[in-house]
Design a protein around this motif. Structure first.
Motif, PDB file in Angstrom:
ATOM      1  N   ALA A 167       0.835  -1.210   0.000  1.00 17.97           N
ATOM      2  CA  ALA A 167       0.000   0.000   0.000  1.00 17.97           C
ATOM      3  C   ALA A 167       0.866   1.254   0.000  1.00 17.97           C
ATOM      4  O   ALA A 167       0.606   2.198  -0.762  1.00 17.97           O
ATOM      5  N   ASN A 168       1.884   1.291   0.857  1.00 22.26           N
ATOM      6  CA  ASN A 168       2.765   2.458   0.913  1.00 22.26           C
ATOM      7  C   ASN A 168       3.531   2.644  -0.392  1.00 22.26           C
ATOM      8  O   ASN A 168       3.704   3.769  -0.854  1.00 22.26           O
ATOM      9  N   GLY A 169       3.974   1.542  -0.980  1.00 24.76           N
ATOM     10  CA  GLY A 169       4.667   1.630  -2.259  1.00 24.76           C
ATOM     11  C   GLY A 169       3.772   2.155  -3.368  1.00 24.76           C
ATOM     12  O   GLY A 169       4.176   3.016  -4.157  1.00 24.76           O
ATOM     13  N   ALA A 170       2.544   1.654  -3.401  1.00 25.11           N
ATOM     14  CA  ALA A 170       1.605   2.081  -4.451  1.00 25.11           C
ATOM     15  C   ALA A 170       1.231   3.552  -4.310  1.00 25.11           C
ATOM     16  O   ALA A 170       1.194   4.290  -5.304  1.00 25.11           O
ATOM     17  N   VAL A 171       0.969   3.995  -3.099  1.00 27.04           N
ATOM     18  CA  VAL A 171       0.599   5.396  -2.904  1.00 27.04           C
ATOM     19  C   VAL A 171       1.798   6.307  -3.192  1.00 27.04           C
ATOM     20  O   VAL A 171       1.631   7.410  -3.725  1.00 27.04           O
ATOM     21  N   ALA A 172       3.012   5.847  -2.891  1.00 24.99           N
ATOM     22  CA  ALA A 172       4.216   6.622  -3.208  1.00 24.99           C
ATOM     23  C   ALA A 172       4.399   6.779  -4.717  1.00 24.99           C
ATOM     24  O   ALA A 172       4.973   7.774  -5.174  1.00 24.99           O
ATOM     25  N   MET A 173       3.885   5.808  -5.478  1.00 27.21           N
ATOM     26  CA  MET A 173       3.967   5.876  -6.940  1.00 27.21           C
ATOM     27  C   MET A 173       2.793   6.647  -7.546  1.00 27.21           C
ATOM     28  O   MET A 173       2.668   6.729  -8.765  1.00 27.21           O
ATOM     29  N   GLY A 174       1.934   7.191  -6.698  1.00 28.89           N
ATOM     30  CA  GLY A 174       0.833   8.014  -7.179  1.00 28.89           C
ATOM     31  C   GLY A 174      -0.487   7.294  -7.360  1.00 28.89           C
ATOM     32  O   GLY A 174      -1.434   7.876  -7.886  1.00 28.89           O
TER      33      GLY A 174
ATOM     34  N   LYS B  85      -4.045   5.543  -6.221  1.00 23.37           N
ATOM     35  CA  LYS B  85      -5.059   5.619  -5.174  1.00 23.37           C
ATOM     36  C   LYS B  85      -5.180   4.215  -4.589  1.00 23.37           C
ATOM     37  O   LYS B  85      -5.286   3.238  -5.321  1.00 23.37           O
ATOM     38  N   VAL B  86      -5.137   4.108  -3.266  1.00 23.27           N
ATOM     39  CA  VAL B  86      -5.153   2.804  -2.618  1.00 23.27           C
ATOM     40  C   VAL B  86      -6.303   2.744  -1.616  1.00 23.27           C
ATOM     41  O   VAL B  86      -6.445   3.618  -0.766  1.00 23.27           O
ATOM     42  N   THR B  87      -7.104   1.692  -1.751  1.00 21.14           N
ATOM     43  CA  THR B  87      -8.154   1.385  -0.784  1.00 21.14           C
ATOM     44  C   THR B  87      -7.916  -0.036  -0.298  1.00 21.14           C
ATOM     45  O   THR B  87      -7.697  -0.941  -1.103  1.00 21.14           O
ATOM     46  N   ILE B  88      -7.936  -0.206   1.024  1.00 26.24           N
ATOM     47  CA  ILE B  88      -7.791  -1.545   1.601  1.00 26.24           C
ATOM     48  C   ILE B  88      -9.044  -1.853   2.405  1.00 26.24           C
ATOM     49  O   ILE B  88      -9.394  -1.111   3.321  1.00 26.24           O
TER      50      ILE B  88
ATOM     51  N   ILE C 148       1.380   1.336   9.072  1.00 25.08           N
ATOM     52  CA  ILE C 148      -0.046   1.690   9.111  1.00 25.08           C
ATOM     53  C   ILE C 148      -0.197   3.203   9.167  1.00 25.08           C
ATOM     54  O   ILE C 148      -0.961   3.804   8.399  1.00 25.08           O
ATOM     55  N   LYS C 149       0.526   3.847  10.069  1.00 30.88           N
ATOM     56  CA  LYS C 149       0.440   5.300  10.227  1.00 30.88           C
ATOM     57  C   LYS C 149       0.862   6.006   8.940  1.00 30.88           C
ATOM     58  O   LYS C 149       0.186   6.933   8.475  1.00 30.88           O
ATOM     59  N   SER C 150       1.969   5.562   8.357  1.00 29.28           N
ATOM     60  CA  SER C 150       2.450   6.166   7.117  1.00 29.28           C
ATOM     61  C   SER C 150       1.424   6.039   5.993  1.00 29.28           C
ATOM     62  O   SER C 150       1.178   6.995   5.258  1.00 29.28           O
ATOM     63  N   ALA C 151       0.839   4.858   5.877  1.00 26.86           N
ATOM     64  CA  ALA C 151      -0.166   4.635   4.829  1.00 26.86           C
ATOM     65  C   ALA C 151      -1.361   5.567   5.018  1.00 26.86           C
ATOM     66  O   ALA C 151      -1.803   6.227   4.063  1.00 26.86           O
ATOM     67  N   MET C 152      -1.861   5.628   6.216  1.00 28.72           N
ATOM     68  CA  MET C 152      -3.036   6.467   6.470  1.00 28.72           C
ATOM     69  C   MET C 152      -2.701   7.943   6.301  1.00 28.72           C
ATOM     70  O   MET C 152      -3.498   8.702   5.741  1.00 28.72           O
ATOM     71  N   ASP C 153      -1.512   8.364   6.744  1.00 34.55           N
ATOM     72  CA  ASP C 153      -1.084   9.758   6.571  1.00 34.55           C
ATOM     73  C   ASP C 153      -0.903  10.108   5.100  1.00 34.55           C
ATOM     74  O   ASP C 153      -1.046  11.268   4.718  1.00 34.55           O
ATOM     75  N   SER C 154      -0.587   9.093   4.272  1.00 32.70           N
ATOM     76  CA  SER C 154      -0.358   9.317   2.839  1.00 32.70           C
ATOM     77  C   SER C 154      -1.634   9.210   2.005  1.00 32.70           C
ATOM     78  O   SER C 154      -1.583   9.322   0.792  1.00 32.70           O
TER      79      SER C 154
END
Length: 151
Positions: free
Chosen positions: A18-25, A27-30, A99-105
């Motif tokens: 999830a963090n990798g995908a959002v860093a690449m731009g 949109k991520v939903t889990i 988890i925190k990084s993903a949600m913050d991103s």
């Protein structure tokens, strides 16, 4: 992404992706469903009125990400402690920080409402920032996606 498993190693993998995908731009939903909901539980006990079966489920399931077991070689909890120690010694981000990084991103973290009902989990027991939604919501989010993962 659908997270069905409540295993530590699978949760780590889900949040790394999830963090990798959002860093690449992207949109991520889990969507967290069934045992995956335990990842999102607050570590402290929340005082809410529940029936007997719901209370029993709550007592038997791990409360929060720090209580998760490994899918393989758990060794009565020693495996999870070992993997966390190795990650820390090698400066690999902890599950809680992932988890925190993903949600913050901007990763959208959704708890499956039907699974919450089945497992006796209420919104107050979940970490802050988690949305509640059903499979229809998730499918709507995933409809235009080129990638859909099940963990």
């Amino acid at each position: 992404m659908v997270v069905f498993s409540g295993d530590l190693d699978k949760a780590i993998a889900a949040f790394i992706i999830a963090n990798g995908a959002v860093a690449m731009g992207s949109k991520v939903t889990i969507l967290f469903t069934f045992w995956g909901l335990n990842i999102l539980r607050k570590p402290e006990k929340v005082s809410v009125k529940k029936g007997l079966v719901d209370s029993m489920f709550g007592f038997m399931m791990p409360r929060g990400s720090k209580k998760l077991k490994l899918s393989q070689m758990n060794m009565m909890g020693l495996g999870a402690k070992m993997i966390r120690s190795v990650m820390k010694n090698k400066n690999i981000t902890s599950l809680e920080d992932l988890i925190k990084s993903a949600m913050d991103s901007g990763v959208e973290v959704v708890a499956c409402s039907m699974s919450m009902d089945v497992m006796g989990i209420v919104k107050e027991e979940l970490i802050d920032g988690v949305k509640i939604g059903g499979v229809g919501y998730y499918l709507g989010e995933a409809e235009d996606s080129n990638v859909n993962l099940f963990i």
